[in-house]
Design a protein around this motif. Sequence first.
Motif: not given
Length: 242
Positions: A92-99
């Motif tokens: 839902p927050l569109s967090i990038q995978l590398n984070h």
Amino acid sequence: MAMVSVFKNYEELSVFAAEQIISVVQQKPAAVLCLAAGNTPKLTYQKVVALAKERKVDFSAAIFIGLDEWIGIGPTIEGSCYNFLNELLFAPLSIQLNHIHFFDAIENDPETECLRIDNIINVLGGIDLTLVGIGMNGHVGFNEPGFDPNLNAHVVVLDAVTSKVGQKYFKENRELTKGITLGIAQIMASGKVLLLANGKNKAGIIHKTLQENIAVSVPASFIREHPNGLILLDEEAASELP
Ligand code: GLP
């Protein structure tokens, strides 16, 4: 010493916890957050997503560290800690995978995973905020009763209570014998720690956590000593406190 706050209900507790997370990210957009899976913080995460959208709080620089994971349960399985947080927060927050830095005990050797995550935490300069729930036996992450408080990330043979209670997260019966977890030392080194508990079934263990001596038999009792700790309870979880 950690502060104990009692809220009228689960909703109020969750709003408060969500505001804590939002405020850490507002103050430090690249905050390092370590957030537990489990039923307790579900509503907190839903509130975080709603508040972030409403107030346009930017989570794109935030970094997420996994607190714990079931060994043998992959990230795509509903009920794994990763899957849980992904559904409620990362997607839902569109967090990038590398984070997102979670233990992957499927692809990699668990001991190597512990060192990998320890190293990431060190390179990031530690965790800004950790949110934990409490197990029915007082565990935090998978730091089970009798744990070693000096350990960093480590592999754990799960307590019988945890293996049994853990089935609630899965659609089918799963073999839950081992886990991988951050150590209490890493949790205690976080800038801020939130320990959440709600519901009548947590009242007994909350009583032990807060009223008995701080001891390895009740891992959550260690949180009492965190200088910036917040122990957040609803009235039901607090119902056996004096
Ligand atoms: C689980 C997890 C913990 C979680 C705790 C409480 O087994 N390993 O990270 O905080 O137990 O779970 P719940 O919130 O579902 O009661």
